[in-house]
Design an enzyme around this catalytic site. Structure first.
Site, PDB file in Angstrom:
ATOM      1  N   GLU A 291      80.317 -15.728  53.206  1.00  0.00           N
ATOM      2  CA  GLU A 291      79.604 -14.845  54.136  1.00  0.00           C
ATOM      3  C   GLU A 291      78.180 -15.347  54.407  1.00  0.00           C
ATOM      4  O   GLU A 291      77.691 -15.259  55.539  1.00  0.00           O
ATOM      5  CB  GLU A 291      79.584 -13.425  53.573  1.00  0.00           C
ATOM      6  CG  GLU A 291      80.972 -12.795  53.553  1.00  0.00           C
ATOM      7  CD  GLU A 291      81.055 -11.497  52.768  1.00  0.00           C
ATOM      8  OE1 GLU A 291      82.163 -10.932  52.703  1.00  0.00           O
ATOM      9  OE2 GLU A 291      80.033 -11.035  52.210  1.00  0.00           O
TER      10      GLU A 291
ATOM     11  N   LYS B 247      73.225  -2.818  58.438  1.00  0.00           N
ATOM     12  CA  LYS B 247      74.104  -2.662  59.594  1.00  0.00           C
ATOM     13  C   LYS B 247      73.377  -1.972  60.764  1.00  0.00           C
ATOM     14  O   LYS B 247      72.251  -1.470  60.593  1.00  0.00           O
ATOM     15  CB  LYS B 247      75.346  -1.881  59.146  1.00  0.00           C
ATOM     16  CG  LYS B 247      76.178  -2.642  58.085  1.00  0.00           C
ATOM     17  CD  LYS B 247      77.406  -1.832  57.666  1.00  0.00           C
ATOM     18  CE  LYS B 247      78.289  -2.605  56.697  1.00  0.00           C
ATOM     19  NZ  LYS B 247      79.513  -1.820  56.325  1.00  0.00           N
TER      20      LYS B 247
ATOM     21  N   ASN C 259      78.053   3.015  57.175  1.00  0.00           N
ATOM     22  CA  ASN C 259      77.576   3.144  55.801  1.00  0.00           C
ATOM     23  C   ASN C 259      76.390   2.238  55.463  1.00  0.00           C
ATOM     24  O   ASN C 259      76.216   1.824  54.324  1.00  0.00           O
ATOM     25  CB  ASN C 259      78.737   2.989  54.817  1.00  0.00           C
ATOM     26  CG  ASN C 259      79.415   1.647  54.944  1.00  0.00           C
ATOM     27  OD1 ASN C 259      78.985   0.799  55.708  1.00  0.00           O
ATOM     28  ND2 ASN C 259      80.466   1.451  54.173  1.00  0.00           N
TER      29      ASN C 259
ATOM     30  N   HIS D  50      76.098  -3.779  53.987  1.00  0.00           N
ATOM     31  CA  HIS D  50      77.213  -4.563  53.464  1.00  0.00           C
ATOM     32  C   HIS D  50      76.764  -5.227  52.172  1.00  0.00           C
ATOM     33  O   HIS D  50      75.601  -5.597  52.033  1.00  0.00           O
ATOM     34  CB  HIS D  50      77.591  -5.659  54.474  1.00  0.00           C
ATOM     35  CG  HIS D  50      78.567  -6.664  53.916  1.00  0.00           C
ATOM     36  ND1 HIS D  50      79.913  -6.405  53.837  1.00  0.00           N
ATOM     37  CD2 HIS D  50      78.383  -7.897  53.371  1.00  0.00           C
ATOM     38  CE1 HIS D  50      80.520  -7.458  53.283  1.00  0.00           C
ATOM     39  NE2 HIS D  50      79.609  -8.370  52.999  1.00  0.00           N
TER      40      HIS D  50
ATOM     41  N   PHE E 219      91.058   1.245  60.898  1.00  0.00           N
ATOM     42  CA  PHE E 219      89.662   1.386  61.339  1.00  0.00           C
ATOM     43  C   PHE E 219      89.076   0.079  61.887  1.00  0.00           C
ATOM     44  O   PHE E 219      87.885   0.019  62.188  1.00  0.00           O
ATOM     45  CB  PHE E 219      88.790   1.913  60.191  1.00  0.00           C
ATOM     46  CG  PHE E 219      88.787   1.049  58.942  1.00  0.00           C
ATOM     47  CD1 PHE E 219      87.997  -0.086  58.844  1.00  0.00           C
ATOM     48  CD2 PHE E 219      89.594   1.386  57.863  1.00  0.00           C
ATOM     49  CE1 PHE E 219      87.999  -0.883  57.708  1.00  0.00           C
ATOM     50  CE2 PHE E 219      89.613   0.597  56.707  1.00  0.00           C
ATOM     51  CZ  PHE E 219      88.806  -0.545  56.643  1.00  0.00           C
TER      52      PHE E 219
ATOM     53  N   ARG F 255      73.515   3.642  49.954  1.00  0.00           N
ATOM     54  CA  ARG F 255      74.442   4.378  50.825  1.00  0.00           C
ATOM     55  C   ARG F 255      74.269   5.890  50.671  1.00  0.00           C
ATOM     56  O   ARG F 255      74.367   6.637  51.648  1.00  0.00           O
ATOM     57  CB  ARG F 255      75.877   3.924  50.566  1.00  0.00           C
ATOM     58  CG  ARG F 255      76.158   2.570  51.245  1.00  0.00           C
ATOM     59  CD  ARG F 255      77.477   2.005  50.814  1.00  0.00           C
ATOM     60  NE  ARG F 255      77.904   0.883  51.660  1.00  0.00           N
ATOM     61  CZ  ARG F 255      78.899   0.061  51.324  1.00  0.00           C
ATOM     62  NH1 ARG F 255      79.537   0.227  50.182  1.00  0.00           N
ATOM     63  NH2 ARG F 255      79.235  -0.924  52.131  1.00  0.00           N
TER      64      ARG F 255
ATOM     65  N   TYR G  85      85.178  -9.843  59.507  1.00  0.00           N
ATOM     66  CA  TYR G  85      85.995  -8.796  58.889  1.00  0.00           C
ATOM     67  C   TYR G  85      87.497  -9.067  59.046  1.00  0.00           C
ATOM     68  O   TYR G  85      88.293  -8.128  58.991  1.00  0.00           O
ATOM     69  CB  TYR G  85      85.629  -7.437  59.476  1.00  0.00           C
ATOM     70  CG  TYR G  85      84.327  -6.865  58.931  1.00  0.00           C
ATOM     71  CD1 TYR G  85      84.225  -6.444  57.606  1.00  0.00           C
ATOM     72  CD2 TYR G  85      83.202  -6.733  59.742  1.00  0.00           C
ATOM     73  CE1 TYR G  85      83.041  -5.913  57.103  1.00  0.00           C
ATOM     74  CE2 TYR G  85      82.011  -6.199  59.247  1.00  0.00           C
ATOM     75  CZ  TYR G  85      81.949  -5.790  57.921  1.00  0.00           C
ATOM     76  OH  TYR G  85      80.778  -5.259  57.423  1.00  0.00           O
TER      77      TYR G  85
ATOM     78  N   ARG H 104      76.269  -4.451  44.454  1.00  0.00           N
ATOM     79  CA  ARG H 104      77.269  -3.404  44.740  1.00  0.00           C
ATOM     80  C   ARG H 104      76.868  -2.090  44.060  1.00  0.00           C
ATOM     81  O   ARG H 104      77.058  -1.007  44.618  1.00  0.00           O
ATOM     82  CB  ARG H 104      78.666  -3.843  44.282  1.00  0.00           C
ATOM     83  CG  ARG H 104      79.256  -5.016  45.045  1.00  0.00           C
ATOM     84  CD  ARG H 104      79.709  -4.726  46.438  1.00  0.00           C
ATOM     85  NE  ARG H 104      80.740  -3.735  46.546  1.00  0.00           N
ATOM     86  CZ  ARG H 104      81.561  -3.616  47.605  1.00  0.00           C
ATOM     87  NH1 ARG H 104      81.460  -4.452  48.644  1.00  0.00           N
ATOM     88  NH2 ARG H 104      82.460  -2.665  47.656  1.00  0.00           N
TER      89      ARG H 104
ATOM     90  N   THR I  84      81.661   2.788  49.040  1.00  0.00           N
ATOM     91  CA  THR I  84      81.860   2.628  50.486  1.00  0.00           C
ATOM     92  C   THR I  84      81.641   3.950  51.217  1.00  0.00           C
ATOM     93  O   THR I  84      80.990   3.986  52.265  1.00  0.00           O
ATOM     94  CB  THR I  84      83.303   2.130  50.758  1.00  0.00           C
ATOM     95  OG1 THR I  84      83.541   0.962  49.973  1.00  0.00           O
ATOM     96  CG2 THR I  84      83.509   1.816  52.227  1.00  0.00           C
TER      97      THR I  84
HETATM   98  P1  IDP Z   1      82.787  -2.226  51.438  1.00  0.00           P
HETATM   99  O1  IDP Z   1      81.844  -2.448  52.610  1.00  0.00           O
HETATM  100  O2  IDP Z   1      82.267  -1.145  50.519  1.00  0.00           O
HETATM  101  O3  IDP Z   1      83.158  -3.479  50.722  1.00  0.00           O
HETATM  102  P2  IDP Z   1      85.433  -2.319  52.653  1.00  0.00           P
HETATM  103  O4  IDP Z   1      86.617  -1.585  52.136  1.00  0.00           O
HETATM  104  O5  IDP Z   1      85.370  -3.794  52.431  1.00  0.00           O
HETATM  105  O6  IDP Z   1      84.130  -1.603  52.050  1.00  0.00           O
HETATM  106  O7  IDP Z   1      85.333  -2.000  54.205  1.00  0.00           O
HETATM  107  C1  IDP Z   1      84.480  -2.748  55.049  1.00  0.00           C
HETATM  108  C2  IDP Z   1      83.760  -1.798  55.974  1.00  0.00           C
HETATM  109  O8  IDP Z   1      84.710  -1.156  56.828  1.00  0.00           O
HETATM  110  C3  IDP Z   1      83.052  -0.624  55.277  1.00  0.00           C
HETATM  111  O9  IDP Z   1      81.792  -0.971  54.762  1.00  0.00           O
HETATM  112  C4  IDP Z   1      82.952   0.378  56.413  1.00  0.00           C
HETATM  113  O10 IDP Z   1      81.905   0.057  57.330  1.00  0.00           O
HETATM  114  C5  IDP Z   1      84.288   0.168  57.118  1.00  0.00           C
HETATM  115  N1  IDP Z   1      85.313   1.103  56.597  1.00  0.00           N
HETATM  116  C6  IDP Z   1      85.935   1.040  55.390  1.00  0.00           C
HETATM  117  N2  IDP Z   1      86.814   2.053  55.240  1.00  0.00           N
HETATM  118  C7  IDP Z   1      86.732   2.772  56.388  1.00  0.00           C
HETATM  119  C8  IDP Z   1      87.415   3.962  56.851  1.00  0.00           C
HETATM  120  O11 IDP Z   1      88.250   4.548  56.169  1.00  0.00           O
HETATM  121  N3  IDP Z   1      87.067   4.404  58.108  1.00  0.00           N
HETATM  122  C9  IDP Z   1      86.135   3.775  58.890  1.00  0.00           C
HETATM  123  N4  IDP Z   1      85.492   2.666  58.484  1.00  0.00           N
HETATM  124  C10 IDP Z   1      85.781   2.167  57.265  1.00  0.00           C
HETATM  125 MG    MG Z   2      84.230  -5.142  51.347  1.00  0.00          MG
END
Ligand code: IDP
Ligand code: MG
Length: 139
Positions: A128, A11, A114, A117, A59, A104, A51, A87, A93
């Site tokens: 994707e 990212k 973070n 992806h 968010f 991460r 997304y 993963r 996350t």
């Molecule tokens: P993942 O990337 O671990 O699969 P997801 O829940 O699919 O997590 O969320 C997608 C992306 O959205 C995360 O990687 C992160 O960049 C962002 N994100 C997820 N939860 C939050 C939050 O609570 N606050 C801000 N950004 C978030």
């Molecule tokens: Mg995800």
């Protein structure tokens, strides 16, 4: 259908901090083969589509802003059990909850920024990957 592939993005924060090389090193060391890779810059429209599943989340606007603020490295990776193993390699996350040694844990600043992806299913890995690459760019 090929099910031993996953899709990743390093990212914008990873690119900004100069962490592309270190993260690719971890990916190589974990045994993933690079099937496709490029430096690219998502538009607002791209990020909103990629997304879309999160578009009701509080968010979402922050996520789109983050993912479009600079270039990313997009890649398709191949390995047995690719989705699950990747993963595990990237960690939770929220980096505060990510296991020691995960990407991460090492490189993410917060739950929002973070670092990487990783696809969450074989089906999403295919969707994707196809979002970012044509068949002629996959090797
Ligand atoms: P993942 O990337 O671990 O699969 P997801 O829940 O699919 O997590 O969320 C997608 C992306 O959205 C995360 O990687 C992160 O960049 C962002 N994100 C997820 N939860 C939050 C939050 O609570 N606050 C801000 N950004 C978030
Ligand atoms: Mg995800």
């Amino acid at each position: 259908m090929i099910t031993n592939r996953t899709f990743t993005m390093l990212k914008p924060d990873s690119v900004e901090k100069g962490n592309i090389g270190a993260i690719l090193e971890k990916i190589n060391a974990a045994g993933f083969r690079i099937v496709a890779m490029k430096l690219t810059h998502m538009t607002k429209r791209d990020a909103e589509a990629f997304y879309a599943i999160h578009n009701e989340r509080p968010f979402f606007d922050e996520l789109v802003e983050y993912m479009t603020r600079g270039p990313i490295v997009a890649a398709i990776l191949e390995k047995d059990n690719a989705v699950e193993d990747f993963r595990a390699l990237i960690g939770a996350t929220n980096p505060e909850e990510a296991a020691e040694g995960t990407i991460r844990k090492l490189y993410a600043a917060s739950i929002g920024e973070n670092a990487v992806h990783g696809s969450d299913s074989n089906e999403n890995a295919a969707i994707e990957g196809a979002f970012h690459f044509s068949g002629r760019e996959m090797f």
